[in-house]
Write a protein that holds these residues in place. Structure first.
Motif, PDB file in Angstrom:
ATOM      1  N   GLU A  72      12.987   7.451  -0.987  1.00 34.33           N
ATOM      2  CA  GLU A  72      10.831   7.956  -1.023  1.00 34.33           C
ATOM      3  C   GLU A  72      10.557   8.703  -1.914  1.00 34.33           C
ATOM      4  OE1 GLU A  72       8.722   7.718   1.371  1.00 34.33           O
ATOM      5  OE2 GLU A  72       9.464   7.867   3.461  1.00 34.33           O
ATOM      6  N   PHE A 126       7.367   7.094  -4.494  1.00 36.95           N
ATOM      7  CA  PHE A 126       6.651   7.906  -5.268  1.00 36.95           C
ATOM      8  C   PHE A 126       7.003   7.443  -7.260  1.00 36.95           C
ATOM      9  CE2 PHE A 126       5.968  11.567  -8.362  1.00 36.95           C
ATOM     10  CZ  PHE A 126       5.108  12.308  -7.517  1.00 36.95           C
ATOM     11  N   TYR A 159       5.682   4.691   1.950  1.00 35.72           N
ATOM     12  CA  TYR A 159       6.759   5.171   2.051  1.00 35.72           C
ATOM     13  C   TYR A 159       6.811   5.971   3.995  1.00 35.72           C
ATOM     14  CZ  TYR A 159       4.955   8.398  -1.524  1.00 35.72           C
ATOM     15  OH  TYR A 159       4.454   8.976  -2.789  1.00 35.72           O
ATOM     16  N   LEU A 160       5.641   4.721   4.171  1.00 42.50           N
ATOM     17  CA  LEU A 160       6.149   4.390   5.918  1.00 42.50           C
ATOM     18  C   LEU A 160       7.469   3.793   6.338  1.00 42.50           C
ATOM     19  CD1 LEU A 160       6.677   4.232   8.915  1.00 42.50           C
ATOM     20  CD2 LEU A 160       4.432   2.810   8.829  1.00 42.50           C
ATOM     21  N   ASN A 220       5.135   4.680  -7.164  1.00 43.88           N
ATOM     22  CA  ASN A 220       3.767   4.498  -6.722  1.00 43.88           C
ATOM     23  C   ASN A 220       3.269   4.530  -8.243  1.00 43.88           C
ATOM     24  OD1 ASN A 220       3.231   2.798  -4.496  1.00 43.88           O
ATOM     25  ND2 ASN A 220       3.456   5.364  -3.446  1.00 43.88           N
ATOM     26  N   PRO A 223       1.280  -1.674  -0.287  1.00 46.72           N
ATOM     27  CA  PRO A 223       0.087  -0.002  -0.435  1.00 46.72           C
ATOM     28  C   PRO A 223       1.124   1.722  -0.258  1.00 46.72           C
ATOM     29  CG  PRO A 223      -0.850  -1.658   1.767  1.00 46.72           C
ATOM     30  CD  PRO A 223       0.358  -2.205   1.261  1.00 46.72           C
ATOM     31  N   PRO A 224       0.416   2.073  -0.580  1.00 44.46           N
ATOM     32  CA  PRO A 224       1.283   3.556  -1.033  1.00 44.46           C
ATOM     33  C   PRO A 224       1.983   4.130   0.409  1.00 44.46           C
ATOM     34  CG  PRO A 224      -0.144   3.853  -2.368  1.00 44.46           C
ATOM     35  CD  PRO A 224      -0.361   2.847  -1.599  1.00 44.46           C
ATOM     36  N   ALA A 225       0.948   4.073   1.454  1.00 47.87           N
ATOM     37  CA  ALA A 225       0.744   4.744   2.629  1.00 47.87           C
ATOM     38  C   ALA A 225       2.333   3.972   3.281  1.00 47.87           C
ATOM     39  CB  ALA A 225       0.122   5.170   3.413  1.00 47.87           C
ATOM     40  N   LEU A 226       2.093   2.755   3.616  1.00 50.68           N
ATOM     41  CA  LEU A 226       3.522   1.858   3.959  1.00 50.68           C
ATOM     42  C   LEU A 226       4.417   1.592   3.213  1.00 50.68           C
ATOM     43  CD1 LEU A 226       3.603  -0.261   6.287  1.00 50.68           C
ATOM     44  CD2 LEU A 226       2.475  -1.717   5.165  1.00 50.68           C
TER      45      LEU A 226
END
Length: 411
Positions: free
Chosen positions: A240, A244, A194-195, A247, A189-192
């Motif tokens: 990051e 990006f 980035y994390l 994604n 998942p995109p948010a994960l």
């Protein structure tokens, strides 16, 4: 505490400088003395990407990069095992056959006999470990050269693979199963994603800070805090940015995360454990390592076993990627690419030098060449010739760097 009091700078004949300028000068001094690290392969990768992007703008598109990373992950895992065995100055020519055998064993146990997939995967990996133990036994007990034993193993294990698959020659794995989804359609998942990139940068800073703290406690020179923070920030920004960009396409493949996790684990083992230091010592000078009290036979055994285990894991991931176990699994370019990736990435054929990131960088170079030629619709014969040329250049650079290190007292 001033530099004059530091143990490793007490000799005024040694060059030392503080701050960012000092770090740059120290880096240039290492390069001049033959300690090149990953610099040649990074420069080569930049050149390769620039050439193929200029010839076809699709090359660096997010979708093509995702496919490239997918293809890199399976053989990259096998190449991690090659790094282990090269570090002790030996070789394993059967990693392709071991990966194919593990793939076939997985298919037979899971599909034909109905064993749960988790147990089938464990059995395939254990089979790889047994093969590695056998190679180690031949090497330690009879002194059989690894080139000969693993070449014989290549043929024998290939025969086992063909026997398991029988007349059908292939076994289709269940579509929609978690393993097949891992190889084809699972993305972070995109948010994960980035994390994870941020956590990787934080982990790098923590590791570097702890190293610097230990050096200061031992009255040795260490990099300053602002250099450590700056390096961590730069790497985090790069990670990051990569997340990006991916994604914008399908995202970060979960299989790539599995590969990167194995890279990090092996890097930790090689750089932060007593076993890793023993591996480098044995690869650098076997007799000196023995006299220093290192159990040389045990180190060789661990290297052979790890090499075969990584090959088996690569075979499992390959079957997930193709959703099948077939007679072609592990054949063709697998041996070439796995060994070439480790060497091109910077692992020395002379033993004692290398790291887990060699496999990562090397396989990306090889897959970049393959992807670029495919997009240009050129013959696969060019891929073999270009990869062979890159491999030869990598070995020449390694040999010249080794001579330079010897002459500068860094070998």
């Amino acid at each position: 505490m001033g530099d004059a009091k530091l143990v490793d700078r007490a000799d005024e004949r040694l060059k030392s400088a503080a701050g960012i300028g000092g770090a740059i000068l120290a880096f240039l001094d290492r390069v001049r003395s033959g300690d090149l690290g990953s610099l040649p392969v990074i420069i080569g990768l930049i050149i390769i990407c620039s050439v193929f992007q200029s010839l076809n703008t699709v090359f660096l598109s997010p979708s093509n990069i995702v496919n490239l990373l997918y293809d890199s992950s399976t053989i990259g895992v096998i190449s991690l095992g090659i790094v282990c065995i090269l570090m002790v100055g030996e070789i394993d020519l059967s990693v392709g056959s071991v990966s194919g055998f593990a793939s076939a064993l997985l298919g037979v146990l899971w599909v034909n006999t109905g064993i749960p997939v988790f147990l089938a995967i464990i059995a395939a990996i254990l089979a790889g470990a047994v093969i590695g133990l056998f190679y180690a036994f031949l090497f330690n007990r009879f002194g059989m050269p690894s080139f000969v034993s693993t070449l014989a193993g290549l043929l024998a294990v290939l025969g086992l693979q063909l026997y398991l698959l029988g007349e059908s020659g292939s076994i289709n794995l269940p579509y929609g199963s978690p393993l097949v989804n891992l190889g084809q359609s699972l993305f972070v998942p995109p948010a994960l994603a980035y994390l994870l990139g941020a956590l990787a940068g934080l982990a790098l800073f923590w590791r570097s800070w702890r190293t610097a703290a230990r050096r200061r406690n031992a009255n040795l020179s260490a990099q300053s805090l602002h250099i450590l923070v700056g390096r961590a920030i730069v790497i985090t920004v790069v990670l990051e940015a990569a997340v990006f960009y991916l994604n914008r396409g399908r995202g970060v493949p979960l299989m790539l995360v599995v590969f990167l996790a194995l890279v990090v684990l092996l890097d930790y083992a090689l750089t932060r454990t007593q076993w890793g230091r023993a591996v480098k010592a044995v690869g650098g000078n076997r007799e000196a390592a023995r006299r220093a009290g290192i159990n040389v036979r045990r180190i060789y055994t661990s290297a052979f076993v790890l090499c075969a285990v990584f090959a088996a894991i690569g075979g499992v991931l390959s079957s997930a990627r193709l959703a099948s176990a077939s007679q072609q699994a592990g054949t063709g370019d697998v041996n070439l690419d796995a060994i070439a990736a480790a060497v091109i990435g910077g692992t020395s054929l002379f033993g004692g030098r290398g790291n887990a990131y060699s496999a990562l960088l090397g396989i990306i170079v090889i897959q970049a060449i393959s992807s670029g030629l495919t997009l240009l619709d050129l013959s696969s014969s060019l891929r073999y010739m270009i990869t062979g040329a890159v491999l030869a250049i990598a070995v020449i650079v390694d040999s010249l760097a080794r001579r330079s290190r010897v002459s500068h007292g860094r070998a």
